[in-house]
Scaffold this motif. Structure first.
Motif, PDB file in Angstrom:
ATOM      1  N   ILE A 219     -67.226 -50.014 -46.226  1.00  0.00           N
ATOM      2  CA  ILE A 219     -66.399 -50.073 -48.478  1.00  0.00           C
ATOM      3  C   ILE A 219     -66.878 -48.309 -47.706  1.00  0.00           C
ATOM      4  CG2 ILE A 219     -67.587 -50.164 -50.905  1.00  0.00           C
ATOM      5  CD1 ILE A 219     -67.242 -52.988 -50.270  1.00  0.00           C
ATOM      6  N   PHE A 220     -68.302 -48.242 -47.841  1.00  0.00           N
ATOM      7  CA  PHE A 220     -68.901 -46.662 -48.116  1.00  0.00           C
ATOM      8  C   PHE A 220     -67.775 -45.683 -47.190  1.00  0.00           C
ATOM      9  CE2 PHE A 220     -71.882 -48.350 -49.459  1.00  0.00           C
ATOM     10  CZ  PHE A 220     -72.669 -48.275 -50.943  1.00  0.00           C
ATOM     11  N   LEU A 221     -67.594 -45.764 -46.232  1.00  0.00           N
ATOM     12  CA  LEU A 221     -66.609 -45.525 -45.098  1.00  0.00           C
ATOM     13  C   LEU A 221     -65.830 -45.021 -45.901  1.00  0.00           C
ATOM     14  CD1 LEU A 221     -66.396 -44.089 -42.563  1.00  0.00           C
ATOM     15  CD2 LEU A 221     -64.790 -45.596 -41.560  1.00  0.00           C
ATOM     16  N   ILE A 222     -64.639 -46.220 -46.019  1.00  0.00           N
ATOM     17  CA  ILE A 222     -63.349 -45.635 -47.318  1.00  0.00           C
ATOM     18  C   ILE A 222     -64.078 -44.504 -48.201  1.00  0.00           C
ATOM     19  CG2 ILE A 222     -62.126 -46.683 -48.591  1.00  0.00           C
ATOM     20  CD1 ILE A 222     -61.807 -48.631 -46.485  1.00  0.00           C
ATOM     21  N   PHE A 223     -65.451 -44.790 -49.204  1.00  0.00           N
ATOM     22  CA  PHE A 223     -65.405 -43.757 -50.226  1.00  0.00           C
ATOM     23  C   PHE A 223     -65.354 -42.557 -49.406  1.00  0.00           C
ATOM     24  CE2 PHE A 223     -65.804 -47.836 -52.953  1.00  0.00           C
ATOM     25  CZ  PHE A 223     -65.619 -46.499 -53.550  1.00  0.00           C
ATOM     26  N   GLY A 224     -66.074 -42.328 -48.370  1.00  0.00           N
ATOM     27  CA  GLY A 224     -66.264 -40.866 -48.050  1.00  0.00           C
ATOM     28  C   GLY A 224     -65.201 -40.166 -47.498  1.00  0.00           C
ATOM     29  N   TYR A 225     -64.501 -41.196 -46.633  1.00  0.00           N
ATOM     30  CA  TYR A 225     -63.109 -40.373 -46.840  1.00  0.00           C
ATOM     31  C   TYR A 225     -62.291 -40.337 -48.377  1.00  0.00           C
ATOM     32  CZ  TYR A 225     -62.754 -41.841 -41.849  1.00  0.00           C
ATOM     33  OH  TYR A 225     -62.575 -41.605 -40.279  1.00  0.00           O
ATOM     34  N   LEU A 226     -62.683 -40.755 -49.589  1.00  0.00           N
ATOM     35  CA  LEU A 226     -61.571 -40.126 -50.493  1.00  0.00           C
ATOM     36  C   LEU A 226     -62.283 -39.143 -51.269  1.00  0.00           C
ATOM     37  CD1 LEU A 226     -60.637 -43.996 -52.015  1.00  0.00           C
ATOM     38  CD2 LEU A 226     -58.801 -42.015 -51.438  1.00  0.00           C
ATOM     39  N   PHE A 227     -64.053 -39.214 -51.102  1.00  0.00           N
ATOM     40  CA  PHE A 227     -64.369 -38.273 -51.820  1.00  0.00           C
ATOM     41  C   PHE A 227     -64.196 -36.603 -50.778  1.00  0.00           C
ATOM     42  CE2 PHE A 227     -67.589 -41.014 -53.967  1.00  0.00           C
ATOM     43  CZ  PHE A 227     -66.708 -42.010 -54.823  1.00  0.00           C
ATOM     44  N   SER A 228     -64.439 -37.003 -50.261  1.00  0.00           N
ATOM     45  CA  SER A 228     -64.283 -35.854 -49.206  1.00  0.00           C
ATOM     46  C   SER A 228     -62.991 -34.457 -48.835  1.00  0.00           C
ATOM     47  CB  SER A 228     -64.855 -36.297 -47.554  1.00  0.00           C
ATOM     48  OG  SER A 228     -63.968 -36.629 -46.796  1.00  0.00           O
ATOM     49  N   VAL A 229     -62.386 -35.678 -49.277  1.00  0.00           N
ATOM     50  CA  VAL A 229     -60.471 -35.555 -49.742  1.00  0.00           C
ATOM     51  C   VAL A 229     -60.647 -34.921 -50.756  1.00  0.00           C
ATOM     52  CG1 VAL A 229     -57.963 -36.117 -49.126  1.00  0.00           C
ATOM     53  CG2 VAL A 229     -60.246 -36.584 -47.687  1.00  0.00           C
ATOM     54  N   SER A 230     -60.807 -35.253 -51.476  1.00  0.00           N
ATOM     55  CA  SER A 230     -60.871 -35.008 -52.980  1.00  0.00           C
ATOM     56  C   SER A 230     -61.892 -33.468 -53.082  1.00  0.00           C
ATOM     57  CB  SER A 230     -60.870 -36.181 -53.981  1.00  0.00           C
ATOM     58  OG  SER A 230     -60.561 -37.241 -54.149  1.00  0.00           O
ATOM     59  N   ALA A 231     -62.899 -33.428 -52.719  1.00  0.00           N
ATOM     60  CA  ALA A 231     -64.255 -32.276 -53.195  1.00  0.00           C
ATOM     61  C   ALA A 231     -62.876 -31.269 -51.802  1.00  0.00           C
ATOM     62  CB  ALA A 231     -65.186 -32.802 -51.508  1.00  0.00           C
ATOM     63  N   MET A 232     -62.625 -31.739 -50.948  1.00  0.00           N
ATOM     64  CA  MET A 232     -61.382 -29.935 -50.297  1.00  0.00           C
ATOM     65  C   MET A 232     -60.611 -29.324 -51.092  1.00  0.00           C
ATOM     66  SD  MET A 232     -63.505 -29.252 -48.209  1.00  0.00           S
ATOM     67  CE  MET A 232     -63.331 -27.860 -47.444  1.00  0.00           C
ATOM     68  N   ARG A 233     -59.552 -30.385 -52.245  1.00  0.00           N
ATOM     69  CA  ARG A 233     -59.152 -30.411 -53.119  1.00  0.00           C
ATOM     70  C   ARG A 233     -59.302 -30.048 -54.394  1.00  0.00           C
ATOM     71  NH1 ARG A 233     -54.052 -34.905 -51.927  1.00  0.00           N
ATOM     72  NH2 ARG A 233     -53.696 -34.051 -49.316  1.00  0.00           N
ATOM     73  N   SER A 234     -60.555 -29.383 -54.269  1.00  0.00           N
ATOM     74  CA  SER A 234     -61.047 -29.482 -55.587  1.00  0.00           C
ATOM     75  C   SER A 234     -62.447 -27.766 -55.307  1.00  0.00           C
ATOM     76  CB  SER A 234     -61.864 -29.967 -56.287  1.00  0.00           C
ATOM     77  OG  SER A 234     -61.129 -31.381 -56.992  1.00  0.00           O
ATOM     78  N   GLY A 235     -62.087 -26.725 -56.271  1.00  0.00           N
ATOM     79  CA  GLY A 235     -63.071 -25.714 -56.175  1.00  0.00           C
ATOM     80  C   GLY A 235     -62.382 -24.722 -54.992  1.00  0.00           C
ATOM     81  N   GLU A 236     -63.162 -23.596 -54.607  1.00  0.00           N
ATOM     82  CA  GLU A 236     -63.448 -22.769 -53.921  1.00  0.00           C
ATOM     83  C   GLU A 236     -64.046 -23.937 -52.931  1.00  0.00           C
ATOM     84  OE1 GLU A 236     -65.284 -19.545 -55.034  1.00  0.00           O
ATOM     85  OE2 GLU A 236     -63.586 -19.573 -56.643  1.00  0.00           O
ATOM     86  N   ILE A 237     -63.004 -23.703 -51.403  1.00  0.00           N
ATOM     87  CA  ILE A 237     -63.841 -24.315 -50.320  1.00  0.00           C
ATOM     88  C   ILE A 237     -65.448 -23.533 -50.137  1.00  0.00           C
ATOM     89  CG2 ILE A 237     -64.037 -24.456 -47.953  1.00  0.00           C
ATOM     90  CD1 ILE A 237     -61.275 -24.342 -48.132  1.00  0.00           C
ATOM     91  N   SER A 238     -65.447 -22.016 -50.345  1.00  0.00           N
ATOM     92  CA  SER A 238     -66.968 -21.500 -50.680  1.00  0.00           C
ATOM     93  C   SER A 238     -68.417 -22.548 -50.889  1.00  0.00           C
ATOM     94  CB  SER A 238     -66.968 -19.934 -50.392  1.00  0.00           C
ATOM     95  OG  SER A 238     -66.233 -19.595 -51.477  1.00  0.00           O
TER      96      SER A 238
END
Length: 300
Positions: A219-238
Motif C-alpha cells: 500500500i505504501f509503495l503504491i502511494f509513494g508512486y502516486l505522490f511522487s508522480v503527482s509531485a513532479m507535475r506540480s510546481g517547479e521541479i527545482s
C-alpha cells in the motif's frame, strides 16, 4: 481561504511520497528475518500489479500502442527498476535503514553527472565540484576499511547506479507515455524477478503479522508512486525536488523507533554533506535556468 500554490502542493506531495517509500522500506526490512527476499518481492509485487492495473483501467492508461523508441526506453527503465530493487532491498535487509537511505541521497548528484556524460546536458564547474564533494560524503557514509564498514554498502551504491539509469530513461520518453502504465510495467518486471528468484529458495510459512506487513508495504509503495508522480507535475521541479531529502529524516526516525538503530557520527556527517551538495546543485540549476530565460548569452 487562501489557495495553495503549485509549489507548496508539489512540496507536500513529494514529502508524502518520500514518507510512503521509506515506510514501505521499513515494512520490508521488518520481515527480512522471517521471509526470504525473493518471496517478499513476489508477494508485494503481485499486490502492486493488481492495484496498478486497476488504476490504469480506471484512468484509461493501458496504452500498448506506443512507438518502438518509447518501448525501448520503458524496457531500459524497467531493467533499472529491477536492478535497483534487488540491490537496494539486499542492502536494506543487511544494513541499518538510515545508512542505506543516506547512500541513496546521492541519487540527484548521480543523475546530474550521468545526464552530462550520456545526454550531453551542460554542467558548470560549480555543480561539478559539488558533485565531487557529495561523493566524498558518500565515502564517509560507507567508511571503507573502517570497523563499521559493510560490504552491502556496495549493493546500495549499485542500486544508485541502477536508479540513475531508470531516471535517465524517463527523461528520454515522450510525454505521451502514461506514467501509471510505466509504473505497471516496472512492477511486472520486479515481480518477475521475485518469481524467478523464488524458484531457488525455500519458501517460509508466513504468519498473519508478516502477511500484514507485506500488505502494508504494498500500500505504501503504491502511494509513494502516486505522490511522487503527482509531485513532479506540480510546481517547479527545482523547488519540489529538494523535498526528496525528507526520506533521510524519516529513515533516521524509523531506524531509532522501530529498529533501535542509530548511525555513527561519520555516517551522519557524510549524509549532511551529500544533502548539502545536492541542495546546492538544485539551487544552482534553478539559478542558471532563470539566467538563461533572461539572457542566454550569460550562461557559463
Amino acid at each position: 481561504m487562501a489557495v495553495m500554490s503549485d509549489n507548496i502542493r508539489g512540496a507536500l506531495l513529494m514529502t508524502g511520497g518520500m514518507f510512503a517509500f521509506t515506510v514501505n522500506d521499513a515494512f520490508m526490512k521488518s520481515v527480512s528475518d522471517q521471509i526470504p527476499l525473493f518471496q517478499a518481492v513476489l508477494i508485494r509485487g503481485t499486490g502492486a500489479i493488481i492495484c496498478l492495473t486497476l488504476m490504469c483501467r480506471a484512468m484509461n492508461q493501458l496504452h500498448f500502442n506506443l512507438p518502438r523508441r518509447d518501448w525501448g526506453l520503458i524496457l531500459l527503465r524497467t531493467l533499472g527498476e529491477v536492478g535497483g530493487t534487488y540491490f537496494f532491498l539486499t542492502a536494506l535487509f543487511h544494513m541499518p535503514i538510515a545508512n542505506v537511505s543516506a547512500i541513496l541521497q546521492a541519487l540527484p548528484l548521480a543523475v546530474s553527472l550521468a545526464a552530462t556524460l550520456f545526454l550531453g546536458e551542460a554542467l558548470g564547474w560549480r555543480r561539478f565540484a559539488a558533485i565531487g564533494i557529495g561523493f566524498v560524503g558518500v565515502v564517509f557514509i560507507i567508511q571503507p576499511g573502517g570497523a563499521d564498514f559493510s560490504g552491502y554498502s556496495i549493493y546500495a551504491l549499485i542500486s544508485v547506479a541502477c536508479i540513475t539509469l531508470r531516471d535517465l530513461a524517463v527523461r528520454r520518453m515522450s510525454v505521451q507515455v502514461p506514467v501509471v502504465f510505466v509504473a505497471l510495467i516496472a512492477a511486472i518486471g520486479v515481480t518477475t524477478l521475485g518469481a524467478v528468484g523464488s524458484l531457488f529458495i525455500t519458501w517460509q510459512t508466513m504468519s498473519p503479522t508478516s502477511l500484514l506487513q507485506i500488505g502494508c508495504a504494498t500500500i505504501f509503495l503504491i502511494f509513494g508512486y502516486l505522490f511522487s508522480v503527482s509531485a513532479m507535475r506540480s510546481g517547479e521541479i527545482s523547488f519540489v525536488a529538494p523535498f526528496r531529502y525528507t526520506s533521510l529524516l524519516v529513515a533516521l526516525i524509523l531506524g531509532i523507533l522501530v529498529f533501535d538503530e542509530w548511525p555513527n557520527a561519520l555516517t551522519l556527517f557524510g549524509g549532511a554533506i551529500v544533502v548539502a551538495t545536492g541542495l546546492f546543485t538544485l539551487w544552482r540549476e534553478r539559478r542558471l535556468r532563470i539566467r538563461h530565460n533572461l539572457s542566454p548569452d550569460r550562461i557559463r
